[in-house]
Enzyme design. Structure first.
Site: not given
Length: 640
Positions: A145, A298
């Site tokens: 991320e 995710e």
């Protein structure tokens, strides 16, 4: 592609080896075939500088391989270990307020710090050297991320270098930044700083350029690790995108540098808005990928987080969310994380194996979904069908975030989500596209609040209309150029001639305000004093100072049509423009050769019958004329 990936982040370093055997047994039971390993394991892999401990990871990867589970091996660089922060305090991030953050959480690094970049490349190199030929390995996962922003002196120096390359001279920078305003003219490069916290409003172009700079800087950091992996491995390399207003990453631009576009997606609503957000995120990811594979890396298995509380997903909702991503092109459904942590900052984050263990409702649903996915593998390479495109430009979003706008209610993301929602409610799948993209394959292109646009992109959109396309331009569009400078002569600036309208004044509405339209519809948030110069008036404002003034216009241009919508319209008004009908069922089609696969999702509380013919893949049943979907049900029908 012969299978769909299923699994999630696996963090064996959090557990004793006695748990590992149960993990792989449960993975087999659940149909898991891919796990991401090592995302936050730097301190376990390199507990002291240069001293690697790979033995535990060797055993984990061997055990997974023996169980038939593939590995997405991550570089752990999103969370440097404590020793790194102690030895390199200059690499700790600094906020816009000038506060240096301390170690104790994730993302405690500045990507502009040479020590961090060197250490990150070093751990990536060490992993590549040891595991590049391990048989369990399916892909590489760089970092986690990307999105951390820093305002330290190291970042300031890198920013100045980036600006020198972009502008070439202080004269050009001063012109682009309109530094004559508020006496901001620069005579020395050393005076140029990041947009740190200041007395009042920040310079809008400085703010936008800092977002642009950080996207490029983080991409450079990613590419350094990618080079270390690619030197020894030909397997796919990716990084998982995170989406949010705080993220300084141009994901569409980054897509050229990843082999698989991977996203993390966590809806922030608990009502039907979670389903809308799921579709939105999937459509955006597919569009970023531009024909490349993309993967839901995710999601949360058991709960929705609205920022205040965790809302348990009702039975079947986890499967519907996962399959919605697959319907819209994902090559699988992965989760964070495999086993819920006993401690740590995210101990209550839901997982495939919850704290209650495998005897829980959650794990039974996980295993059930794992049993469904193999029956859908045949759709994996079929493109998604979409005749409508919504324009998306992250720089426009950034520009609106960094500018003091005429209304605090102006929100680029919200405007784009509104447009997407209209089509989602009608069961129509859309793509997202860049303003400068080739749009000729789309019947309709929607332009929600595209505040910032280049001359080249505006010309491309005009050519799309002239070639026969239908362009629908929303309020507050075409206002500024890429330097965040207003296009003079009247709004909507870059679109004024194409649309055949001219606006002299904005009339922002209160946050809860509405305007009545002559068609019976209603507008929200915003209104404008529109003059129809060469356009046909389709709808007008009713009441107030704009009574009788144009609200929606249409103009024939070449073989196409250009619409202007000067307020935030409701679904009924949008349906009239686009020819939509509300649908109780989310519908997505994928097509290859002479075969169409149609995904159906009933998010309602009553059974719905939909027209359909073919074979339902999950049950294997023949569908002749009508498919009955129970409340919360889903189906995938293959048709010629």
């Amino acid at each position: 592609m012969t299978r769909l990936w299923y699994g999630g982040d696996y963090n064996p370093e959090q557990w004793d080896e006695t748990v590992w055997k149960e993990d792989v047994d449960l993975m087999r039971q659940a149909g898991v075939n891919l796990v991401t390993v090592g995302v936050f394991a730097w301190s376990s892999l390199e507990p002291t500088p240069g001293a690697y401990e790979f033995g535990w990871l060797d055993r984990v990867l061997d055990r997974l391989y023996d169980a038939g589970v593939s590995v997405d091996l991550a570089t752990p660089t999103a969370s440097p270990p404590p020793w790194f922060s102690r030895l390199h305090p200059e690499a700790l991030p600094v906020t816009a307020d000038g506060v240096r953050l301390m170690h104790g959480s994730r993302d405690t690094y500045c990507a502009c710090a040479p020590a961090y970049r060197s250490a990150a490349a070093g751990i990536a190199r060490a992993l590549a050297e040891r595991y590049h030929d391990h048989p369990a390995l399916a892909m590489w996962h760089v970092h986690n991320e990307y999105g951390t922003t820093c305002y330290c002196s190291l970042a300031a120096e890198r920013f100045r270098s980036w600006l020198r390359e972009r502008y070439g001279s202080l004269e050009r920078l001063n012109g682009a930044w309109t530094t004559a305003f508020w006496s901001q003219g620069y005579a020395d490069w050393q005076d140029v700083q990041p947009p740190r916290r200041t007395q009042y409003l920040v310079n809008p172009t400085q703010y936008l350029d800092y977002r642009r700079f950080w996207s490029d800087e983080l991409l450079a950091a990613y590419l350094e690790q990618k080079a270390e992996l690619r030197a020894l491995s030909s397997l796919p390399i990716t990084t998982n995108y995170v989406f949010g207003g705080w993220v300084p990453v141009n994901h569409a631009q980054w897509a050229a540098e990843v082999d698989v576009v991977a996203i993390d997606h966590y809806p922030g609503r608990t009502d039907l808005g979670a389903e809308e957000q799921t579709a939105f995120g999937a459509d955006l990811a597919r569009s970023w990928a531009g024909g490349k594979p993309w993967l839901l890396m995710e999601q949360a298995a058991g709960a929705l987080n609205d920022g205040q509380r965790l809302h348990p997903k009702e039975p079947g909702r986890m499967a519907r969310h996962s399959l919605s991503h697959i319907a819209r092109g994902s090559t699988g459904a992965l989760f964070f994380q495999w086993r819920a942590s006993r401690g740590g900052a995210e101990m209550y984050h839901s997982a495939l194996v919850p704290h209650a263990g495998p005897s829980s409702r959650m794990f039974k649903e996980v295993a059930a979904l794992g049993g469904v996915l193999p029956s859908l593998a045949e759709v994996a390479d079929a493109p998604v069908v979409a005749d409508v495109a919504i324009l998306w430009d992250v720089e426009c979003w950034w520009a609106m975030q960094g500018t003091h706008l005429p209304s605090a209610s102006l929100d680029y993301l919200a405007a784009v989500e509104d447009a997407h929602r209209h089509f989602w409610r009608a069961g129509v799948t859309v793509d997202f596209a860049a303003p400068s993209a080739d749009l000729s394959s789309y019947k309709t292109v929607v332009v929600p609040s595209l505040y910032l646009i280049s001359d080249e992109a505006a010309a491309s959109l005009a050519a799309y209309v002239e070639g026969g396309g239908q362009l629908v331009v929303g309020y507050f569009s075409g206002i500024v150029d890429p330097d965040v400078q207003v296009r003079l002569g009247g709004y909507p600036g870059a679109f004024r001639e194409l649309l055949g309208v001219r606006v002299e004044e904005f009339h922002p509405l209160p946050a809860d305000g509405e305007v009545q339209l002559s068609s019976g519809g209603r507008g929200r948030l915003w209104s404008e004093d529109v003059e129809a110069v060469s356009a046909e008036v389709v709808d007008r404002y009713v009441g107030g100072v704009l009574d009788g003034k144009p609200a929606i216009t249409r103009r024939e241009v070449g073989d196409g049509t250009a619409w202007y919508v000067s307020t935030a319209i409701d679904f009924e008004t949008a349906a009239g423009i686009y020819g939509l009908s509300p649908s109780a069922v989310e519908t997505v089609r994928r097509r290859a050769g002479g075969t169409t696969w149609t995904f159906y999702f009933n998010h309602g509380e009553a059974q719905v019958d939909v027209p359909s013919d073919g074979v339902e893949l999950i049950s294997g049943a023949r569908v002749e004329g009508t498919l009955s979907l129970p409340a919360g049900g889903y189906a995938v029908v293959r048709s010629p």
